[in-house]
Design a protein around this motif. Structure first.
Motif, mmCIF file in Angstrom:
data_model
loop_
_atom_site.group_PDB
_atom_site.id
_atom_site.type_symbol
_atom_site.label_atom_id
_atom_site.label_comp_id
_atom_site.label_asym_id
_atom_site.label_seq_id
_atom_site.Cartn_x
_atom_site.Cartn_y
_atom_site.Cartn_z
ATOM 1 N N ALA A 173 -24.148 -40.891 -3.363
ATOM 2 C CA ALA A 173 -24.151 -40.359 -4.901
ATOM 3 C C ALA A 173 -24.573 -41.260 -5.705
ATOM 4 O O ALA A 173 -24.458 -42.371 -5.644
ATOM 5 C CB ALA A 173 -22.982 -39.560 -5.071
ATOM 6 N N ILE A 174 -25.087 -40.863 -7.087
ATOM 7 C CA ILE A 174 -25.336 -41.623 -8.169
ATOM 8 C C ILE A 174 -24.627 -41.153 -8.987
ATOM 9 O O ILE A 174 -25.059 -39.823 -9.313
ATOM 10 C CB ILE A 174 -26.888 -41.814 -8.479
ATOM 11 N N GLU A 175 -23.631 -41.829 -9.806
ATOM 12 C CA GLU A 175 -23.029 -41.171 -10.833
ATOM 13 C C GLU A 175 -22.870 -41.975 -12.286
ATOM 14 O O GLU A 175 -23.458 -43.175 -12.176
ATOM 15 C CB GLU A 175 -21.181 -41.178 -10.330
ATOM 16 N N ARG A 193 -26.007 -47.467 -17.569
ATOM 17 C CA ARG A 193 -25.145 -47.813 -16.314
ATOM 18 C C ARG A 193 -24.836 -46.788 -15.369
ATOM 19 O O ARG A 193 -24.653 -45.509 -15.728
ATOM 20 C CB ARG A 193 -23.902 -48.588 -16.674
ATOM 21 N N ARG A 194 -25.155 -47.019 -14.104
ATOM 22 C CA ARG A 194 -24.903 -46.020 -13.255
ATOM 23 C C ARG A 194 -23.806 -46.705 -11.927
ATOM 24 O O ARG A 194 -24.072 -47.854 -11.915
ATOM 25 C CB ARG A 194 -26.160 -45.758 -12.505
ATOM 26 N N ILE A 195 -23.275 -45.757 -11.213
ATOM 27 C CA ILE A 195 -22.441 -46.240 -10.126
ATOM 28 C C ILE A 195 -23.229 -45.443 -8.743
ATOM 29 O O ILE A 195 -23.189 -44.100 -8.694
ATOM 30 C CB ILE A 195 -21.077 -45.703 -10.010
ATOM 31 N N ILE A 196 -23.648 -46.567 -7.928
ATOM 32 C CA ILE A 196 -24.229 -45.949 -6.631
ATOM 33 C C ILE A 196 -23.214 -45.959 -5.573
ATOM 34 O O ILE A 196 -22.539 -47.020 -5.200
ATOM 35 C CB ILE A 196 -25.338 -46.929 -6.167
ATOM 36 N N ILE A 197 -22.653 -44.851 -5.071
ATOM 37 C CA ILE A 197 -21.718 -44.668 -4.316
ATOM 38 C C ILE A 197 -22.207 -44.905 -2.743
ATOM 39 O O ILE A 197 -23.166 -44.124 -2.485
ATOM 40 C CB ILE A 197 -21.126 -43.440 -4.134
ATOM 41 N N GLU A 228 -15.984 -46.048 1.598
ATOM 42 C CA GLU A 228 -16.991 -45.803 0.388
ATOM 43 C C GLU A 228 -16.727 -46.866 -0.698
ATOM 44 O O GLU A 228 -15.369 -47.062 -0.919
ATOM 45 C CB GLU A 228 -16.809 -44.444 -0.061
ATOM 46 N N TYR A 229 -17.733 -47.332 -1.359
ATOM 47 C CA TYR A 229 -17.646 -48.191 -2.441
ATOM 48 C C TYR A 229 -18.749 -47.864 -3.316
ATOM 49 O O TYR A 229 -19.785 -47.189 -2.916
ATOM 50 C CB TYR A 229 -17.629 -49.690 -1.961
ATOM 51 N N GLY A 230 -18.631 -48.365 -4.762
ATOM 52 C CA GLY A 230 -19.634 -47.853 -5.658
ATOM 53 C C GLY A 230 -20.215 -49.377 -6.167
ATOM 54 O O GLY A 230 -19.362 -50.463 -6.364
ATOM 55 N N THR A 264 -30.340 -47.217 -12.436
ATOM 56 C CA THR A 264 -30.931 -46.808 -11.368
ATOM 57 C C THR A 264 -32.572 -46.343 -11.845
ATOM 58 O O THR A 264 -32.648 -46.055 -12.830
ATOM 59 C CB THR A 264 -30.512 -45.539 -10.632
ATOM 60 N N LYS A 265 -33.566 -46.851 -11.125
ATOM 61 C CA LYS A 265 -34.981 -46.937 -11.586
ATOM 62 C C LYS A 265 -35.797 -45.696 -10.937
ATOM 63 O O LYS A 265 -36.492 -44.762 -11.563
ATOM 64 C CB LYS A 265 -35.665 -48.305 -11.351
ATOM 65 N N GLU A 266 -35.576 -45.898 -9.507
ATOM 66 C CA GLU A 266 -36.566 -44.898 -8.730
ATOM 67 C C GLU A 266 -36.203 -44.957 -7.250
ATOM 68 O O GLU A 266 -35.565 -45.745 -6.903
ATOM 69 C CB GLU A 266 -38.004 -45.297 -8.896
#
Length: 161
Positions: free
Chosen positions: A26-28, A74-78, A85-87, A93-95
């Motif tokens: 996920a991206i949060e 800012r985003r967290i990439i899970i 799991e880690y973030g 995030t661009k694309e």
């Protein structure tokens, strides 16, 4: 045959990095961290994502020894790690892009043991994107064992309730 893989591209300072999309859960939005003492300095805190306790690692602290700046981008990439799991806290995030295997080069500098988490650099005409191997990335960090122990202890304590 030149195989294509999908990657999510993110920014860290002025550089672009990418990680294969098949390991991204996920991206949060970057909000609501709970600080945990005694964990490595690059651990921003913990979040709960889809019912799981997830440590959030500040990628700029890891790469540049400087905390990521506050911003709405800012985003967290899970990411699904090998053990948990880690973030990754990233500037933005661009694309999502396809990168052909043939575009990824591994310069000699990347053979250094401390950089073994870099799969290579995608060499496009107008841009370079460093490709991160998410499993090797986590295991390459000093203090990764203390993060794993904290996650394990937290899961055990939660199961006992």
């Amino acid at each position: 045959m030149n195989l294509l893989d999908k990657y999510i591209v993110f920014r860290c300072r002025q550089e672009e990095y990418a990680i294969t999309i098949d390991q991204v859960i996920a991206i949060e939005r970057a909000e609501g961290f709970t600080s945990v003492p005694q964990l490595p300095h690059y651990v921003k805190g913990m979040i709960r994502s889809r019912g799981h306790l997830v440590p959030v690692l500040d990628i700029e602290m890891i790469f540049y020894d400087r905390a990521i700046e506050e911003s709405n981008d800012r985003r967290i990439i899970i990411i699904q790690g090998e053990e948990f799991e880690y973030g990754l806290l990233v500037a933005e995030t661009k694309e999502i892009i396809d990168i052909a295997e043939g575009l990824i080069e591994k310069p000699g500098l990347l053979l250094h043991i401390r950089l073994d988490y870099l799969k290579g650099i995608a060499n496009f005409k107008n841009r370079l994107i460093s490709i991160i191997d998410s499993h090797r990335f986590l295991s390459s960090l000093d203090g990764n064992v203390s993060i794993a122990e904290y996650i394990t202890e937290s899961k055990e304590a939660e199961a006992a309730l």
